[in-house]
Scaffold this active site. Structure first.
Site, short mmCIF file in Angstrom:
data_model
loop_
_atom_site.label_atom_id
_atom_site.label_comp_id
_atom_site.label_asym_id
_atom_site.label_seq_id
_atom_site.Cartn_x
_atom_site.Cartn_y
_atom_site.Cartn_z
N GLU A 102 6.65 3.59 2.14
CA GLU A 102 5.84 3.44 3.32
C GLU A 102 4.94 4.52 3.62
O GLU A 102 5.06 5.61 3.55
CB GLU A 102 6.98 3.25 4.43
CG GLU A 102 7.89 2.08 4.11
CD GLU A 102 8.95 1.88 5.17
OE1 GLU A 102 8.71 2.63 6.49
OE2 GLU A 102 9.94 1.17 5.21
N ASP B 254 10.72 -5.88 6.61
CA ASP B 254 10.29 -4.88 7.61
C ASP B 254 10.16 -3.52 6.92
O ASP B 254 9.66 -2.48 7.53
CB ASP B 254 10.90 -4.86 8.94
CG ASP B 254 10.31 -4.01 10.06
OD1 ASP B 254 9.07 -4.19 10.36
OD2 ASP B 254 10.93 -3.29 10.50
N HIS C 87 7.38 -2.21 9.16
CA HIS C 87 8.56 -1.27 9.78
C HIS C 87 8.39 -1.12 11.25
O HIS C 87 8.38 0.00 11.84
CB HIS C 87 8.52 0.15 9.20
CG HIS C 87 9.71 0.73 9.18
ND1 HIS C 87 10.39 1.65 8.28
CD2 HIS C 87 11.04 0.57 9.81
CE1 HIS C 87 11.67 1.86 8.62
NE2 HIS C 87 11.94 1.32 9.61
N GLY D 254 11.03 -2.10 13.15
CA GLY D 254 12.23 -2.23 13.74
C GLY D 254 12.48 -1.36 15.01
O GLY D 254 13.22 -1.88 15.98
N ARG E 10 16.65 -0.50 5.14
CA ARG E 10 15.67 0.32 4.28
C ARG E 10 15.46 -0.17 3.08
O ARG E 10 16.38 -1.04 2.56
CB ARG E 10 16.72 1.68 3.91
CG ARG E 10 16.90 2.52 5.08
CD ARG E 10 15.62 3.10 5.47
NE ARG E 10 16.06 4.01 6.83
CZ ARG E 10 15.87 3.72 7.85
NH1 ARG E 10 15.55 2.69 8.35
NH2 ARG E 10 15.92 4.67 8.94
#
Length: 319
Positions: A266, A261, A285, A287, A238
């Site tokens: 966001e 990431d 992001h 992941g 995070r």
């Protein structure tokens, strides 16, 4: 028997949700509307979601605090992809009679992205590909991971897998978290060290913590300042785990490198300071974004809806 008339699928950035799940099983029973953008303004979000009695949220892209939940009187079923979602006030939802459910997931795709960031960053692969396509050949010298020290902050499910891969690469693995024991570290093939020692010794630091009041800003100017020159920090957990201003300052000074990431905000807005920082490998992001994981999300989302309509909810989240 419960009913569900309209389902809103939120934040489908890639426009793939309907093609990656058995949504045809709900045909004629539930009207489905898909939204590909993220609305940050709560008034606009309420206006969009007010007609819906069902919502499928994609992870934490759109949070559901109590202030939003209270403004959605028609909402009866709130589903989140994944087994938990810290962006949803589950207690507030349940107090209003809303059923909150999660879905299954597949494997640990965040581990892939963690190592993708590490390897691309250290071997300079994106820049080397770009130079090759431009007609050049071998314009920089990268660093192999073998023999380097990997510092793992948070040795849970994901951190342990990352640590074991590091050891397989021939790295020395050290670890720290607030409750980590020497025995648990050793079981993962790592050496327990202090937080200060980890940041001072590691060539690569990777973060694998849940965001909470205790972990927010756990990496600040002091930790970044203790890192070796040109060492790398990787965050696939995070964004707010790292003090963003301190990170930008360290990157712009050229003292460290970063593979990221996740971010404080966001999607990352145009002109964000991190976009112009040197020594970075940035991904949007990714992941949890994999074919296998999405298929697990949306298959079980349909199952959750079917179970709800049958009056026997499954995968209910607890406050």
């Amino acid at each position: 028997m419960p009913t569900l008339k309209r389902l809103a699928i939120l934040d489908d950035y890639q426009g793939v949700t309907l093609s990656m799940g058995p949504w045809d099983r709900l045909s004629g029973r539930v009207q489905i509307d898909v939204f590909r953008d993220t609305l940050k303004d709560q008034d606009a979000l309420v206006a969009r979601l007010a007609p819906f009695d069902g919502i499928l949220a994609m992870r934490e892209r759109t949070p559901f605090p109590s202030a939003l939940i209270e403004r959605l009187p028609n909402l009866r079923l709130l589903i989140s992809t994944g087994e938990r979602n810290r962006g949803i006030d589950v207690a507030a939802a349940k107090a209003r009679g809303i059923t909150v459910c999660g879905t299954a997931s597949f494997g640990a795709p965040t581990v892939d992205i963690t190592w993708g960031l590490i390897l691309n960053l250290l071997r300079d692969l994106p820049a080397q590909q770009a130079s090759l396509r431009a007609g050049d050949w071998q314009t920089s010298v990268g660093t192999s991971v073998e023999g380097l020290t990997l510092g793992v902050v948070g040795l849970g499910k994901l951190g342990t897998r990352v640590a074991r891969i590091g050891a397989a690469f021939g790295m020395k693995v050290i670890a720290w978290s607030q409750n980590l024991t020497a025995e648990k570290a050793a079981a993962a093939g790592a050496e327990l060290v202090s937080k200060q020692e980890l940041f001072a010794r590691a060539d690569v630091v990777t973060l694998h913590l849940i965001l909470s009041d205790r972990s927010r800003g756990i990496v600040g100017a002091a930790e970044l300042g203790a890192m070796k020159p040109r060492a790398a920090i990787v965050n696939t957990s995070r964004g707010p785990l790292i003090d963003q201003a301190a990170l930008v300052a360290a990157l712009k000074a050229g003292r460290i490198r970063a593979g990221l990431d996740v971010y404080d905000e966001e999607p990352l807005p145009p002109g964000h300071p991190l976009l112009s920082c040197p020594g970075t490998m940035l991904t949007p992001h990714l992941g949890y974004v994999s074919t296998q994981n999405y298929e697990a999300y949306f298959r079980t989302a349909v199952e959750v809806i079917e179970a709800y309509l049958a009056g026997s909810p499954i995968r209910e989240m607890q406050p």
